[in-house]
Design a protein around this motif. Sequence first.
Motif, PDB file in Angstrom:
ATOM      1  N   SER A  93       0.835  -1.198   0.000  1.00  0.00           N
ATOM      2  CA  SER A  93       0.000   0.000   0.000  1.00  0.00           C
ATOM      3  C   SER A  93       0.870   1.247   0.000  1.00  0.00           C
ATOM      4  O   SER A  93       2.093   1.180  -0.021  1.00  0.00           O
ATOM      5  N   LYS A  94       0.211   2.376   0.053  1.00  0.00           N
ATOM      6  CA  LYS A  94       0.923   3.654   0.071  1.00  0.00           C
ATOM      7  C   LYS A  94       1.703   3.850   1.367  1.00  0.00           C
ATOM      8  O   LYS A  94       2.641   4.647   1.412  1.00  0.00           O
ATOM      9  N   THR A  95       1.326   3.137   2.404  1.00  0.00           N
ATOM     10  CA  THR A  95       1.967   3.311   3.712  1.00  0.00           C
ATOM     11  C   THR A  95       2.904   2.179   4.101  1.00  0.00           C
ATOM     12  O   THR A  95       3.444   2.181   5.193  1.00  0.00           O
ATOM     13  N   GLY A  96       3.095   1.179   3.235  1.00  0.00           N
ATOM     14  CA  GLY A  96       3.988   0.083   3.559  1.00  0.00           C
ATOM     15  C   GLY A  96       3.467  -1.231   3.032  1.00  0.00           C
ATOM     16  O   GLY A  96       2.831  -1.289   1.982  1.00  0.00           O
ATOM     17  N   TYR A  97       3.699  -2.311   3.775  1.00  0.00           N
ATOM     18  CA  TYR A  97       3.162  -3.604   3.349  1.00  0.00           C
ATOM     19  C   TYR A  97       2.847  -4.460   4.575  1.00  0.00           C
ATOM     20  O   TYR A  97       3.382  -4.250   5.665  1.00  0.00           O
ATOM     21  N   ASN A 121       4.968  -3.602   7.968  1.00  0.00           N
ATOM     22  CA  ASN A 121       6.071  -2.665   7.771  1.00  0.00           C
ATOM     23  C   ASN A 121       5.492  -1.327   7.354  1.00  0.00           C
ATOM     24  O   ASN A 121       4.829  -1.220   6.319  1.00  0.00           O
ATOM     25  N   ALA A 122       5.731  -0.311   8.174  1.00  0.00           N
ATOM     26  CA  ALA A 122       5.231   1.030   7.882  1.00  0.00           C
ATOM     27  C   ALA A 122       6.353   1.985   7.512  1.00  0.00           C
ATOM     28  O   ALA A 122       6.132   3.191   7.397  1.00  0.00           O
ATOM     29  N   GLU A 123       7.555   1.446   7.319  1.00  0.00           N
ATOM     30  CA  GLU A 123       8.703   2.294   6.974  1.00  0.00           C
ATOM     31  C   GLU A 123       8.852   2.482   5.468  1.00  0.00           C
ATOM     32  O   GLU A 123       9.333   3.507   5.021  1.00  0.00           O
ATOM     33  N   SER A 124       8.456   1.482   4.697  1.00  0.00           N
ATOM     34  CA  SER A 124       8.555   1.578   3.238  1.00  0.00           C
ATOM     35  C   SER A 124       7.250   2.133   2.692  1.00  0.00           C
ATOM     36  O   SER A 124       6.167   1.626   2.996  1.00  0.00           O
ATOM     37  N   GLU A 125       7.339   3.161   1.875  1.00  0.00           N
ATOM     38  CA  GLU A 125       6.147   3.780   1.311  1.00  0.00           C
ATOM     39  C   GLU A 125       5.943   3.341  -0.136  1.00  0.00           C
ATOM     40  O   GLU A 125       6.878   2.972  -0.835  1.00  0.00           O
ATOM     41  N   ASP A 126       4.681   3.386  -0.564  1.00  0.00           N
ATOM     42  CA  ASP A 126       4.312   3.106  -1.956  1.00  0.00           C
ATOM     43  C   ASP A 126       4.882   1.778  -2.444  1.00  0.00           C
ATOM     44  O   ASP A 126       5.552   1.705  -3.478  1.00  0.00           O
ATOM     45  N   ILE A 181      10.719  -6.850  -2.560  1.00  0.00           N
ATOM     46  CA  ILE A 181       9.946  -5.610  -2.477  1.00  0.00           C
ATOM     47  C   ILE A 181      10.376  -4.644  -3.575  1.00  0.00           C
ATOM     48  O   ILE A 181      11.573  -4.476  -3.855  1.00  0.00           O
ATOM     49  N   VAL A 182       9.390  -3.989  -4.181  1.00  0.00           N
ATOM     50  CA  VAL A 182       9.620  -2.903  -5.141  1.00  0.00           C
ATOM     51  C   VAL A 182       8.682  -1.767  -4.760  1.00  0.00           C
ATOM     52  O   VAL A 182       7.525  -2.003  -4.398  1.00  0.00           O
TER      53      VAL A 182
END
Length: 467
Positions: free
Chosen positions: A30-34, A51-56, A71-72
């Motif tokens: 999602s836009k806020t992580g995965y 995980n809320a550290e990786s965006e988009d 992850i991409v």
Amino acid sequence: MNLAGQGGDNSAGLLFVNFNQDCTSLAVGSKTGYKLHSLNSVDKLDVIYENAESEDVCIVERLFSSSLVAIVSLSAPRKLKVCHFKKGTEICNYSYSNTILAVKLNRLRLIVALEESLYIHNIRDMKVLHTIRDTPPNPLGLCALSINNDNCFLAYPGSAQIGEVQVFDTVNLRAVTMIPAHDSPLAALQFNAPGTKLATASEKGTVIRVFSIPDGQKLFEFRRGVKRCVSIYSLAFSMDSVFLCASSNTETVHIFKLEGPKEKTPAGTEEPQSWMGYFGKALMGAGSYLPTQVSDMFNQGRAFAIVKLPFAGLKNICALAIISKLPRLLVASADGYLYIYNVDPADGGECMLLKQHRLDGRTDGTESSESLTSTPRDKPLTAAAGPSYAAKVMSSQPQSSPPKEASPPKDADLYHYGGSPQSGGAVGGPQFPSGAPPYLADEDTRDLTGLRLDDENEFPPMTHHND
């Protein structure tokens, strides 16, 4: 399924959703992580990891039940990161010459699909083993990777004008066969679990075919419909290869049963006398002089069961799984919900909605229907010769509560991998600045062939050689 290009209002904020290789977990970007969700219950959708550290995050693929994820993100669409989510560490990263459209994993290989090339990595050390260049334009990154180590095949479009399928052996790194599957360009591809069958659908979306692998002989042909052309979004086999489901941009998901022609009525017994019986016999007799297209249509199989979704036109992905020892159809959609339906393996028919879960974790009072798991239509899978492959898979999965989120790694466990050029046009890879990772013993750096990649307690696969 990549939802980043989904038209319309995607209020759920989802960018990606996909099931893992044995349909025991669901990955949501999602836009806020995965997030990674466990699929061991109908009533609950437990979060394994967030995980809320990786965006988009537009692609997130988990390797079976291991801690390895690929992850991409939209912010770096040409960069692939392979991580150990429980330890919070990055194993390696690779950069490519173009946007990454799809990533596929099994216990031997990791495939990266670009629009006009495919990169084949050895998953144990992430080195590029082979690059398939100058493939026909493939803007959706359509491809399929068998999850079986013995039949480790890759399928991808061989033409942008017609439905040719190229099958490639990712172990011996050679082309196996070309299958002329459809007259129209391909829209969906999927292997069964043993890697012995390949299901295909074209952009027209009316016919779904199943071919044997590796010889490419047509085994089954199913007609999804005749009135309208549709966009097939996903195909999925059951783990025992008895059923095949297909979802599209319509409100109907079709489930087909892969079975041979019914046995002829024994001599001396009377067939049921009915108008349809006479009509069917007339059609069979007329098959010799009817046009090929017409006789083929009468010979095509029809849906064994169907599901009526509460929406149409939204991207979605379907799967057939065993949950609580019963067959279920799962549909994850761009509307932000996971729908779980009961499947009657004996009689088929219209499947009943058991539960729906919001994938963003929020509740709004309408997120789920009443649980119907005790309905009389629930029937266990039957097998004449022992338990099915799906039953064996589910029996090996623990029915306990989901694992707790990993604690933050110690300082000694934090390290960074550099990005030296690798073969095949991909840049990056696992490189240690000064020796092996601190938590690996010397013998682990010499030989990691014994890693059980389906065991979530194992370290992710990696190999490092000191010169």
